[in-house]
Design a protein around this motif. Structure first.
Motif, PDB file in Angstrom:
ATOM      1  N   THR A  73      -6.021 -25.007  41.898  1.00 22.32           N
ATOM      2  CA  THR A  73      -5.199 -25.986  42.609  1.00 22.32           C
ATOM      3  C   THR A  73      -5.894 -27.343  42.629  1.00 22.32           C
ATOM      4  O   THR A  73      -5.290 -28.378  42.330  1.00 22.32           O
ATOM      5  N   TYR A 129       1.032 -21.395  38.299  1.00 19.99           N
ATOM      6  CA  TYR A 129       1.884 -20.403  38.963  1.00 19.99           C
ATOM      7  C   TYR A 129       1.715 -19.014  38.357  1.00 19.99           C
ATOM      8  O   TYR A 129       1.815 -18.009  39.063  1.00 19.99           O
ATOM      9  N   LEU A 139       3.903 -16.058  47.821  1.00 18.87           N
ATOM     10  CA  LEU A 139       4.629 -17.326  47.828  1.00 18.87           C
ATOM     11  C   LEU A 139       5.278 -17.519  49.188  1.00 18.87           C
ATOM     12  O   LEU A 139       5.482 -16.560  49.930  1.00 18.87           O
ATOM     13  N   HIS A 143       6.293 -23.966  49.744  1.00 21.95           N
ATOM     14  CA  HIS A 143       6.043 -24.470  48.394  1.00 21.95           C
ATOM     15  C   HIS A 143       6.981 -25.626  48.056  1.00 21.95           C
ATOM     16  O   HIS A 143       6.664 -26.461  47.221  1.00 21.95           O
ATOM     17  N   LEU A 146       5.479 -29.029  48.294  1.00 21.23           N
ATOM     18  CA  LEU A 146       4.420 -29.465  47.377  1.00 21.23           C
ATOM     19  C   LEU A 146       4.715 -30.796  46.668  1.00 21.23           C
ATOM     20  O   LEU A 146       3.811 -31.614  46.505  1.00 21.23           O
ATOM     21  N   ILE A 222      -0.353 -23.350  49.397  1.00 19.63           N
ATOM     22  CA  ILE A 222      -0.459 -22.298  48.390  1.00 19.63           C
ATOM     23  C   ILE A 222      -1.358 -21.157  48.869  1.00 19.63           C
ATOM     24  O   ILE A 222      -1.046 -19.987  48.658  1.00 19.63           O
ATOM     25  N   ASN A 225      -0.726 -20.333  53.397  1.00 16.98           N
ATOM     26  CA  ASN A 225       0.634 -20.073  53.870  1.00 16.98           C
ATOM     27  C   ASN A 225       0.986 -20.820  55.135  1.00 16.98           C
ATOM     28  O   ASN A 225       1.658 -20.291  56.018  1.00 16.98           O
TER      29      ASN A 225
END
Lengths: 262, 245
Positions: A73, A129, A139, A143, A146, A222, A225
Motif C-alpha cells: 500500500t 488488490y 474487504l 474502500h 480510497l 485497507i 478496516n
C-alpha cells in the motif's frame, strides 16, 4: 474569473493533453516485446523483490496486519509520487524546443506527466488488490473512500511538479539534488516500517510529511478496516491544496522567464 | 489586425555564466545591490500596425531583431515593455517540426503535431488525407519518423502546418522546403495562403520573394525600425545599403 480562464484553456488544450499522454505511453512501450504488460509486471516484480527483502531478510513485520499488504500500500502510493514528480520536474526543460517556438500553456507539461503516471498508478492497483485477495485481507465498504486519498496524492504531486519544474529551469542542479532528496524522503516515509517503531519525539517530525497522511489514510481502510479520523481527512486535503497553490503561484510567476534560461 | 505598441525586449547576456548554485543561494538572501547585469536590447520601442489582409515583410541583417519580434507576436515571448494586440488565430511557422517525436510514426506525429498547433481532433481527422497527400508520404505513414530523411521530416511538418487557413500567418524563412519538386509546390502553397487574404508577417533574406509577396516592408536595424513603407521602395534602399556596407 481566473478559475474560468483555467477551465476554458483546459478544455481547449484537452486534445493536446491526450496526445501528450498517449505519446508517453507509445514511446515508453514501443520497443519492448511485452509492451503495456510491463505497466502491470514491473510493479509486481519490484514489489515482490521489496517484499522478499523486507519480510524474509530483515524480518520486518506489522503486528495484527499482513505485512505484505502494509508494504505494498505504501509502496504503490510512494512510487506514484516518486515517478510523477521526477517526470514532471524535467518536463518543461525537456520540451524546450516546443516552448521556444510556439505558444502552449507551459503547465500542460507537468500536469500531463502527473496524469500519465496516474494511469500507470491505477494499473498497479490491480496487483495490489490481487495481493489483498491472496493474503485474505478482508474487504470493507470504506474502500469506496480510497479515491479521496488518491485525489489528494494527485493534487499534492501536481503542486510539487509545478514547483520542481519551475525551479529546475533556473537550477539544473535540482535534478541531482532531488534524487538525493527522494532517497531521504523514501526512508522518512513509513513505507516498510510502522511509524510506531520510532520514538515519540521523532514521530511528530515524520508526521509533517504529507505523504505519510495519504498513505496512512489508505492503510486505515485497507488494513485496519476503519474509517480514517476526521483529522486525517482534513490534513490530507489541506496539505494537498496548499502545495498546489504554492505550485501554481511559483509556476505562474516564473513561467515567462523560462525562455531565457532554457 | 495586429498592433505593436512601443515594444521593447531586453535580454540579459551571460545568464549562463552568472548562474551557479552558490550564487543562487547568495542571491536568495540579498535581494538588493545586485551586480548590474550585461543587458542587450534586441528591440527598442517598436511601433507599427498591420491591417487585416496586409502582407508585411521584415528585412534586416542577422541579429536585427526580426525573429524576436515574430516570437513576441506569436506569444512565445513576452515583451519587456510595451504590448501587442492581436485579433484572430495565429499560425506560427517559425521552425517546422518542433513538436515531432522521433519515436512515433508519421501517422501519430500528424496528430501530435496538429494538437500542438492547436487543431482539434475532428479537424485533423477531416484533413488527414489532405495532409498525407500533400506530403506525398503515403507509403511511409506507419514508419517511425526517426527513419525519415530530414527532407521527409520537413515535408511532413510543412504539410501539417499549412493545412489550416489562419487569420494571421507568421513565416520565418520557411517558404520552401524539400527537393526541387516539393520546393515549387510548397512555394505555391505559401503564396496561395498569403494571397488568400490572411494577414501575414514574413521574414526572409530573399529580397526577390519580399518584393513579390509583400505590400509593406519594415526594415529593422539594431532593434529599431530604420525604415518602413511601400515594399519596392524599402527594398531598394535596403539593397543599396547592404551592397555599400
Amino acid at each position: 474569473m481566473y478559475i474560468n480562464n483555467i477551465l476554458s484553456s483546459l478544455k481547449k488544450y484537452k486534445f493536446l493533453m491526450n496526445q501528450l499522454i498517449s505519446r508517453d505511453f507509445k514511446v515508453k512501450y514501443k520497443r519492448s516485446i511485452l509492451g503495456v504488460l510491463w505497466s502491470l509486471l514491473y510493479p509486481i516484480l519490484t514489489m515482490t523483490v521489496m517484499a522478499l527483502v523486507f519480510s524474509n531478510i530483515f524480518k520486518f513485520s506489522t503486528p495484527g496486519v499482513n505485512y505484505l499488504v502494509y508494504l505494498l500500500t505504501g509502496l504503490v502510493m510512494f512510487n506514484y509520487f516518486n515517478e510523477a514528480s521526477n517526470l514532471a520536474m524535467s518536463s518543461v526543460v525537456a520540451n524546450f524546443s516546443l516552448i521556444n517556438k510556439i505558444y502552449i500553456p507551459k503547465y500542460i507539461f507537468p500536469i500531463s506527466k502527473c496524469l500519465f503516471v496516474g494511469i500507470n498508478f491505477l494499473l498497479t492497483l490491480i496487483p495490489l488488490y490481487i495481493i489483498i485477495f491472496i493474503t485474505g485481507t478482508p474487504l470493507n465498504i470504506y474502500h469506496l473512500l480510497l479515491p479521496y486519498s488518491f485525489v489528494c496524492l494527485f493534487i499534492f504531486t501536481v503542486g510539487m511538479g509545478l514547483i520542481l519544474s519551475s525551479i529546475s529551469v533556473f537550477l539544473r542542479d535540482m535534478f541531482y539534488i532531488y534524487g538525493v532528496v527522494m532517497t531521504l524522503w523514501m526512508y522518512i516515509t513509513p513505507i516498510m516500517y510502522d511509524i510506531k517503531m520510532i520514538s515519540e519525539e521523532l514521530q511528530i517530525f515524520f508526521k509533517l510529511n504529507p505523504l505519510y497522511h495519504y498513505i496512512n489514510f489508505a492503510r486505515r481502510i485497507i488494513l485496519y478496516n476503519e474509517i480514517p479520523t476526521p483529522f486525517t481527512f482534513v490534513i490530507c486535503a489541506v496539505t494537498a491544496i496548499i502545495t498546489l497553490l504554492i505550485g501554481v503561484i511559483i509556476f505562474k510567476k516564473s513561467q515567462d522567464k523560462f525562455i531565457y534560461y532554457i | 489586425m495586429i498592433k505593436i505598441n512601443n515594444v521593447s525586449m531586453r535580454f540579459n547576456l551571460g545568464i549562463e555564466k552568472n548562474f551557479s548554485l552558490k550564487l543562487f543561494f547568495i542571491n536568495l538572501f540579498k535581494h538588493k545591490n545586485k551586480e548590474p547585469k550585461k543587458e542587450f536590447w534586441a528591440l527598442k520601442n517598436i511601433n507599427f500596425e498591420v491591417k487585416k489582409g496586409e502582407v508585411v515583410g521584415f528585412v534586416g541583417c542577422n541579429g536585427a531583431g526580426k525573429s524576436t519580434l515574430l516570437k513576441i507576436v506569436a506569444g512565445v515571448m513576452k515583451p519587456t515593455k510595451g504590448s501587442v494586440e492581436k485579433y484572430g488565430n495565429i499560425c506560427p511557422m517559425i521552425e517546422l517540426g518542433a513538436g515531432f517525436d522521433m519515436d512515433l510514426t508519421a501517422r501519430e506525429n500528424i496528430y501530435l503535431n496538429g494538437a500542438i498547433l492547436g487543431y482539434s481532433k475532428d479537424f485533423i481527422n477531416e484533413k488527414f488525407d489532405a495532409i498525407v497527400k500533400f506530403s506525398e508520404l503515403e507509403d511511409f505513414l506507419d514508419v517511425p519518423v526517426r527513419n525519415f530523411s530530414s527532407g521527409m521530416v520537413t515535408r511532413l511538418a510543412f504539410s501539417v502546418a499549412t493545412i489550416v487557413e489562419p487569420e494571421i500567418l507568421i513565416v520565418d524563412e520557411v517558404l520552401s522546403v524539400g527537393d526541387i519538386a516539393f520546393k515549387q509546390k510548397s512555394e505555391q502553397k505559401m503564396k496561395s495562403m498569403i494571397k488568400g487574404g490572411t494577414t501575414v508577417l514574413f521574414v526572409s533574406h530573399d529580397i526577390r520573394q519580399i518584393r513579390e509577396l509583400c505590400n509593406t516592408v519594415i526594415w529593422l536595424e539594431n532593434g529599431m525600425v530604420k525604415m518602413q513603407g511601400e515594399a519596392n521602395q524599402v527594398c531598394n534602399e535596403y539593397e543599396a545599403y547592404m551592397l555599400n556596407r
